[in-house]
Scaffold this motif. Structure first.
Motif, PDB file in Angstrom:
ATOM      1  N   UNK A   1      -2.379 -30.082  73.784  1.00 39.64           N
ATOM      2  CA  UNK A   1      -2.744 -31.368  73.180  1.00 39.64           C
ATOM      3  C   UNK A   1      -4.217 -31.356  72.776  1.00 39.64           C
ATOM      4  N   UNK A   2      -5.080 -30.750  73.612  1.00 37.63           N
ATOM      5  CA  UNK A   2      -6.507 -30.666  73.270  1.00 37.63           C
ATOM      6  C   UNK A   2      -6.696 -29.890  71.961  1.00 37.63           C
ATOM      7  N   UNK A   3      -5.936 -28.776  71.796  1.00 36.20           N
ATOM      8  CA  UNK A   3      -6.047 -27.982  70.565  1.00 36.20           C
ATOM      9  C   UNK A   3      -5.657 -28.814  69.349  1.00 36.20           C
ATOM     10  N   UNK A   4      -4.502 -29.500  69.421  1.00 31.69           N
ATOM     11  CA  UNK A   4      -4.033 -30.279  68.271  1.00 31.69           C
ATOM     12  C   UNK A   4      -4.979 -31.445  67.989  1.00 31.69           C
ATOM     13  N   UNK A   5      -5.503 -32.065  69.075  1.00 29.26           N
ATOM     14  CA  UNK A   5      -6.444 -33.163  68.883  1.00 29.26           C
ATOM     15  C   UNK A   5      -7.715 -32.652  68.210  1.00 29.26           C
ATOM     16  N   UNK A   6      -8.249 -31.503  68.703  1.00 27.60           N
ATOM     17  CA  UNK A   6      -9.507 -30.980  68.162  1.00 27.60           C
ATOM     18  C   UNK A   6      -9.355 -30.632  66.683  1.00 27.60           C
ATOM     19  N   UNK A   7      -8.161 -30.104  66.308  1.00 27.43           N
ATOM     20  CA  UNK A   7      -7.966 -29.699  64.914  1.00 27.43           C
ATOM     21  C   UNK A   7      -7.850 -30.900  63.992  1.00 27.43           C
ATOM     22  N   UNK A   8      -7.436 -32.053  64.535  1.00 29.95           N
ATOM     23  CA  UNK A   8      -7.213 -33.214  63.683  1.00 29.95           C
ATOM     24  C   UNK A   8      -8.370 -34.190  63.643  1.00 29.95           C
TER      25      UNK A   8
ATOM     26  N   UNK B   1     -12.469 -35.599  63.578  1.00 28.60           N
ATOM     27  CA  UNK B   1     -13.717 -35.275  62.882  1.00 28.60           C
ATOM     28  C   UNK B   1     -14.902 -35.354  63.828  1.00 28.60           C
ATOM     29  N   UNK B   2     -14.622 -35.634  65.104  1.00 30.49           N
ATOM     30  CA  UNK B   2     -15.701 -35.743  66.081  1.00 30.49           C
ATOM     31  C   UNK B   2     -16.354 -34.377  66.315  1.00 30.49           C
ATOM     32  N   UNK B   3     -15.494 -33.298  66.281  1.00 31.49           N
ATOM     33  CA  UNK B   3     -16.011 -31.956  66.545  1.00 31.49           C
ATOM     34  C   UNK B   3     -16.730 -31.444  65.298  1.00 31.49           C
ATOM     35  N   UNK B   4     -17.908 -30.878  65.510  1.00 32.43           N
ATOM     36  CA  UNK B   4     -18.693 -30.294  64.417  1.00 32.43           C
ATOM     37  C   UNK B   4     -17.861 -29.204  63.744  1.00 32.43           C
TER      38      UNK B   4
END
Lengths: 210, 124
Positions: B37-44, B46-49
């Motif tokens: 879930x963390x992977x899918x969230x991170x890919x979707x 815009x918070x992550x640089x």
């Protein structure tokens, strides 16, 4: 069988003070698992070559659609959920098999089979949709590499489903013999390894698409 | 991957704990779900640089592979697991060579390749 193996086992093997290297031949289950583990690692090397091909070719779209326009992340999450849950139920099935619990083995085996089939169905639907959009494996080097990598994984899962059916039939006809349990443990190793490969697939192919 | 502690192990399936337990599988499953879930969230999100995203995804994927190896495949560095562990180390080495070697070589060839227009002009 166990009686035969036990008579061939010297008494000192049971002593915990004896180091592993001097305990004589390993249990049959251990070296069967080790041999199968070597096969799985060679299978992983096959996937590594396909991953390398994909990494090199993923930008070569030849004017065709790129990954980010083609892939549906919601469906991929659903596929991932199916495969990840099936790896849990497969582990529980192997555990039931080791504990010689017939009902639990069949139930978890059936759940694993259903989840694996759902995964394959979702994947085939995705492939059909891409080909219908004109984004088949012949469209670009990127799509050739995509279908080769994801297709090989799907083929492995399909073969695994066949193997699961064979194992269920063997449990039904031959019962929980040590040989059957060893085969079942090999199957569960195979299934867990396919899930590890899928982590690479969804991270690099689907989430890394741009 | 079974362990072999005593002679009873010679009977396959004599020690269920050697091949993990239900709680072990469920713990691993919990970690795996969180990491997926963390992977899918991170890919979707815009918070992550954006330039750091591939590194984050790679870290999450490697962490999840580790979880699967430890909790599902029961690989450890225990003394009786030396063979399995060494084979795994060699496997990772070969995979690294094949994947990163191919990527470096192909990127290098690509960078040193004469532009196609120039190549076509030379052929005339």
């Amino acid at each position: 069988m166990s009686a035969l193996e036990a008579t061939g086992t010297p008494e000192f093997l049971t002593d915990d003070d004896v180091p592993d290297s001097r305990r004589g031949p390993a249990a049959r289950r251990d070296f069967v698992a080790f041999g199968f583990w070597l096969f799985l690692l060679s299978d992983v090397v096959i996937f590594a070559t396909l991953f390398a091909g994909y990494a090199v070719l993923s930008g070569q779209t030849a004017g065709g659609p790129a990954g980010v326009q083609l892939f549906d992340r919601g469906k991929v999450l659903l596929e991932t959920a199916c495969l990840l849950t099936s790896t849990l139920t497969c582990g529980l099935c192997a555990l039931s098999c080791v504990q010689r619990s017939t009902a639990a083995t069949y139930v978890w085996g059936a759940v694993t089979f259903l989840l694996g089939t759902s995964f394959i169905a979702l994947e085939l639907t995705e492939f059909a949709r891409l080909i219908a959009q004109g984004a088949g494996p012949t469209r670009s080097a990127f799509l050739s590499a995509f279908f080769a990598l994801v297709g090989t994984h799907g083929l492995h899962v399909t073969l695994g489903l066949g193997w699961l059916l064979v194992m269920m039939a063997q449990v039904a006809t031959l019962g929980f013999r040590p040989m059957i349990i060893r085969r079942f443990l090999c199957f569960s190793l195979f299934w867990h390894t396919l899930d590890i490969v899928w982590i690479g697939v969804f991270t690099i192919v689907y989430l890394g698409a741009r | 991957m079974g362990t072999h502690k005593n002679a009873q192990d010679h009977e396959a399936g004599a020690e269920p704990a050697a091949h993990g337990s239900a709680t072990r599988y469920l713990t691993g499953f919990g970690f795996a779900v969180l990491l997926t879930l963390a992977s899918f969230w991170a890919a979707g999100t815009h918070i992550v640089w954006a330039p750091g995203l591939p590194v984050l995804l790679a870290a999450l994927a490697i962490a999840q592979m580790g979880v699967h190896l430890v909790f599902f495949l029961n690989i450890s560095s225990a003394p009786d697991q030396t063979n399995n562990f060494l084979a795994l180390a060699f496997g990772i080495f070969v995979v690294g060579l094949v994947v990163f070697g191919s990527m470096i070589i192909m990127a290098n060839l690509n960078a040193n390749m004469m532009p196609v227009q120039q190549l076509l002009q030379m052929q005339r």
